[in-house]
Motif scaffolding. Structure first.
Motif, PDB file in Angstrom:
ATOM      1  N   LEU A   1       8.009   1.546  -8.228  1.00 37.15           N
ATOM      2  CA  LEU A   1       8.771   0.259  -9.212  1.00 37.15           C
ATOM      3  C   LEU A   1       9.234  -0.701  -9.451  1.00 37.15           C
ATOM      4  CD1 LEU A   1       8.073   2.907 -13.102  1.00 37.15           C
ATOM      5  CD2 LEU A   1       6.207   1.871 -11.684  1.00 37.15           C
ATOM      6  N   CYS A   2      10.831  -0.360  -8.664  1.00 34.22           N
ATOM      7  CA  CYS A   2      11.538  -1.414  -8.217  1.00 34.22           C
ATOM      8  C   CYS A   2      10.377  -2.646  -7.380  1.00 34.22           C
ATOM      9  CB  CYS A   2      12.737  -1.434  -8.325  1.00 34.22           C
ATOM     10  SG  CYS A   2      13.258  -1.078  -9.420  1.00 34.22           S
TER      11      CYS A   2
ATOM     12  N   VAL B   1       0.845  -0.988   0.146  1.00 33.59           N
ATOM     13  CA  VAL B   1      -0.607   0.294   0.025  1.00 33.59           C
ATOM     14  C   VAL B   1       1.102   1.207   0.294  1.00 33.59           C
ATOM     15  CG1 VAL B   1      -1.517   1.135   1.419  1.00 33.59           C
ATOM     16  CG2 VAL B   1      -1.407  -1.072   1.313  1.00 33.59           C
ATOM     17  N   PHE B   2       1.857   1.192   0.407  1.00 33.04           N
ATOM     18  CA  PHE B   2       2.760   2.521   0.990  1.00 33.04           C
ATOM     19  C   PHE B   2       3.453   2.845  -0.103  1.00 33.04           C
ATOM     20  CE2 PHE B   2       1.719   2.244   5.338  1.00 33.04           C
ATOM     21  CZ  PHE B   2       1.846   3.538   6.110  1.00 33.04           C
ATOM     22  N   VAL B   3       4.029   1.658  -0.917  1.00 32.96           N
ATOM     23  CA  VAL B   3       4.944   1.849  -2.040  1.00 32.96           C
ATOM     24  C   VAL B   3       3.672   2.791  -3.566  1.00 32.96           C
ATOM     25  CG1 VAL B   3       4.368  -0.546  -3.375  1.00 32.96           C
ATOM     26  CG2 VAL B   3       6.971   1.024  -3.715  1.00 32.96           C
ATOM     27  N   ILE B   4       2.725   2.282  -3.228  1.00 34.24           N
ATOM     28  CA  ILE B   4       0.903   3.481  -4.044  1.00 34.24           C
ATOM     29  C   ILE B   4       1.817   4.505  -3.804  1.00 34.24           C
ATOM     30  CG2 ILE B   4      -1.797   3.010  -5.209  1.00 34.24           C
ATOM     31  CD1 ILE B   4       0.743   1.032  -6.170  1.00 34.24           C
ATOM     32  N   ILE B   5       1.242   4.689  -2.537  1.00 37.05           N
ATOM     33  CA  ILE B   5       1.308   6.494  -2.069  1.00 37.05           C
ATOM     34  C   ILE B   5       2.525   6.882  -2.186  1.00 37.05           C
ATOM     35  CG2 ILE B   5       1.106   7.700   0.470  1.00 37.05           C
ATOM     36  CD1 ILE B   5      -0.568   4.929   1.429  1.00 37.05           C
ATOM     37  N   TYR B   6       3.911   5.693  -1.936  1.00 33.85           N
ATOM     38  CA  TYR B   6       4.963   7.038  -2.473  1.00 33.85           C
ATOM     39  C   TYR B   6       5.053   7.213  -3.732  1.00 33.85           C
ATOM     40  CZ  TYR B   6       7.087   5.833   2.275  1.00 33.85           C
ATOM     41  OH  TYR B   6       7.071   6.244   3.476  1.00 33.85           O
ATOM     42  N   LEU B   7       4.610   5.911  -5.044  1.00 38.40           N
ATOM     43  CA  LEU B   7       4.463   6.555  -5.829  1.00 38.40           C
ATOM     44  C   LEU B   7       3.500   7.572  -6.292  1.00 38.40           C
ATOM     45  CD1 LEU B   7       5.495   5.498  -8.889  1.00 38.40           C
ATOM     46  CD2 LEU B   7       3.792   3.809  -9.345  1.00 38.40           C
ATOM     47  N   ALA B   8       2.369   7.537  -6.334  1.00 42.27           N
ATOM     48  CA  ALA B   8       1.654   9.068  -6.396  1.00 42.27           C
ATOM     49  C   ALA B   8       2.767   9.741  -6.609  1.00 42.27           C
ATOM     50  CB  ALA B   8       0.245   8.461  -5.606  1.00 42.27           C
ATOM     51  N   SER B   9       2.599  10.208  -4.357  1.00 38.81           N
ATOM     52  CA  SER B   9       3.327  11.548  -4.259  1.00 38.81           C
ATOM     53  C   SER B   9       4.529  12.031  -4.664  1.00 38.81           C
ATOM     54  CB  SER B   9       4.384  11.296  -2.427  1.00 38.81           C
ATOM     55  OG  SER B   9       3.441  10.656  -1.817  1.00 38.81           O
ATOM     56  N   MET B  10       5.211  11.229  -5.535  1.00 45.83           N
ATOM     57  CA  MET B  10       6.425  11.039  -6.258  1.00 45.83           C
ATOM     58  C   MET B  10       5.595  11.892  -8.041  1.00 45.83           C
ATOM     59  SD  MET B  10       8.682  10.580  -5.670  1.00 45.83           S
ATOM     60  CE  MET B  10       8.405  10.665  -4.012  1.00 45.83           C
ATOM     61  N   LEU B  11       5.213  11.229  -8.709  1.00 43.47           N
ATOM     62  CA  LEU B  11       3.973  11.769  -9.747  1.00 43.47           C
ATOM     63  C   LEU B  11       3.163  13.307  -9.192  1.00 43.47           C
ATOM     64  CD1 LEU B  11       2.288   8.261 -10.438  1.00 43.47           C
ATOM     65  CD2 LEU B  11       3.822   9.829 -12.116  1.00 43.47           C
ATOM     66  N   ALA B  12       3.371  13.358  -8.435  1.00 47.06           N
ATOM     67  CA  ALA B  12       1.950  15.029  -7.872  1.00 47.06           C
ATOM     68  C   ALA B  12       3.709  15.609  -8.462  1.00 47.06           C
ATOM     69  CB  ALA B  12       1.406  14.716  -6.529  1.00 47.06           C
ATOM     70  N   ALA B  13       4.521  14.942  -7.470  1.00 44.31           N
ATOM     71  CA  ALA B  13       5.558  15.891  -7.179  1.00 44.31           C
ATOM     72  C   ALA B  13       6.292  16.652  -8.560  1.00 44.31           C
ATOM     73  CB  ALA B  13       6.917  15.808  -6.464  1.00 44.31           C
TER      74      ALA B  13
END
Length: 410
Positions: free
Chosen positions: A372-373, A340-352
């Motif tokens: 992604l890794c 779940v947290f890797v999805i939250i982190y990925l979404a935050s990177m896209l937002a940034a």
């Protein structure tokens, strides 16, 4: 109300949150999973997580908000996306809280032998203590956690120094990319807390000045400590239930269970404390936006969302009881939470990528590739995160339509 956390206390909270439950357990789990490849996994993950921390720190400094990643994603991609991420964070608690508490109480077992029922009672009492600690605000626990961080780091450096002076087992290298990714998937738990700090940006005296340095100091310190712990355990393998206890006893003859146990309990409670505090603020933020009942938006005279705290602790108590009866496996719980947290982190990177200046694009791309890794390393455990997104997104979209319809009729 002006925040009271400074740069160094913030770094202490960051470091203790990340060291927390995992510092004396996760290196052992990754070694059991990947052997000497675990050391490579820790080194690569520490390097890869630095741009993620930098991006989170910059976002929190420029957009301080109790919503944290949910707020960043909403500003970049709209209300539906932001609230989906926020509610995903809420729904990871039913798995994350038991995992953190269970890991903490493994250290209790090194100090005193308790049966399963007694452990559960102790876990429930812990929730009451966390409520009491947070009632007057985070600045009190921030100071305590700063000194705890210093103590944990001192003990790790002491054990590492002692280990370099004795005969150690040779490291056997058999590089295995899948093993490295698998170990990194487990190790990712150690860096859960980066996004939690972004929920607490309003609690800093000067978030624009202090948030980013606090996060970067914390992340570099924590990565170094985990690498040293893993190296020490590879040098001095032993048969103790908690291998770090065995390392301590090797060097000092005894008291390993007392020292490691006490630090593990304190660090674990610190981690749970920061997560509950950040989650309570997210619940309060959503209540103000009418995503959740407005009742939970209330703050006491110390600017603490006590009703949200009560709700979260009640849910945690229920889940601990359920976890106790169903006997969940710890490693599975860790990986499900990480998914779940890797999805939250990925979404935050896209937002940034959309919110920050283009000079930060390089870091957001690196952070996204790291996520992604990790998704590959976590494997089938990502299923829980996917199910959450499939359930939450339609709910948020329908709710948004309903609110718009009500507003248009008014």
């Amino acid at each position: 109300m002006k925040g009271k956390i400074g740069r160094w206390h913030g770094a202490g909270m960051m470091a203790t949150t990340l060291l927390g439950t995992g510092v004396f357990i996760l290196p052992q789990l990754t070694i059991n999973n990947a052997g000497s490849n675990a050391l490579i996994a820790w080194i690569l993950l520490t390097i890869a997580i630095i741009p993620v921390a930098l991006v989170f720190g910059k976002l929190a400094a420029l957009y301080p908000h109790a919503g944290g990643p949910a707020h960043f994603v909403e500003k970049a991609f709209g209300r539906t996306a932001g609230r989906t991420i926020g509610l995903s964070f809420l729904f990871v608690v039913p798995i994350g809280a038991p995992a953190a508490i269970i890991m903490t109480f493994q250290f209790v077992q090194t100090l005193i032998s308790l049966n399963a029922a007694s452990l559960l009672i102790g876990q429930l009492i812990t929730l009451i203590l966390i409520y009491a600690l947070n009632y007057r605000g985070l600045h009190i626990s921030a100071k305590l956690q700063f000194f705890l961080t210093v103590l944990i780091v001192f003990v790790i450096l002491l054990l590492f120094g002692k280990s370099t002076q004795v005969e150690t087992a040779p490291l056997v290298w058999q590089l295995d990319n899948s093993a490295i990714l698998s170990a990194a998937g487990i190790a990712f738990w150690s860096f859960l807390g980066i996004e939690a700090m972004s929920h607490l940006s309003d609690d800093f005296k000067n978030p624009k000045k202090d948030m980013l340095p606090a996060m970067m100091i914390g992340i570099c310190l924590v990565g170094s400590v985990y690498v040293l712990c893993t190296l020490v355990l590879l040098w001095l393998p032993n048969q103790e239930l908690l291998a770090m206890v065995g390392v301590f006893d090797t060097h000092f003859g005894q008291y390993g269970s007392h020292v490691i146990g006490a630090l593990g309990i304190a660090g674990g409670l610190a981690t749970v404390n920061v997560y509950i505090a950040s989650l309570a603020r997210l619940v309060s933020s959503f209540a103000k936006q009418n995503v959740l009942p407005n009742y939970f938006a209330h703050h006491n005279e110390f600017n603490v969302p006590t009703r949200a705290f009560t709700l979260i602790l009640s849910v945690m108590a229920l889940v601990l009881i359920i976890t106790f009866t169903t006997k969940q496996d710890l490693e599975d719980l860790i990986n499900l939470v990480n998914g779940v947290f890797v999805i939250i982190y990925l979404a935050s990177m896209l937002a940034a990528f959309r919110l920050l200046h283009k000079k930060y694009h390089f870091y957001t791309i690196l952070g996204g590739l790291c996520c992604l890794c990790l998704i590959v390393g976590i494997g089938w455990h990502m299923l829980y995160a996917v199910i959450l997104l499939c359930v939450i997104s339609p709910y948020v979209y329908v709710q948004k339509k309903r609110i718009c319809k009500i507003s248009s009729t008014v």
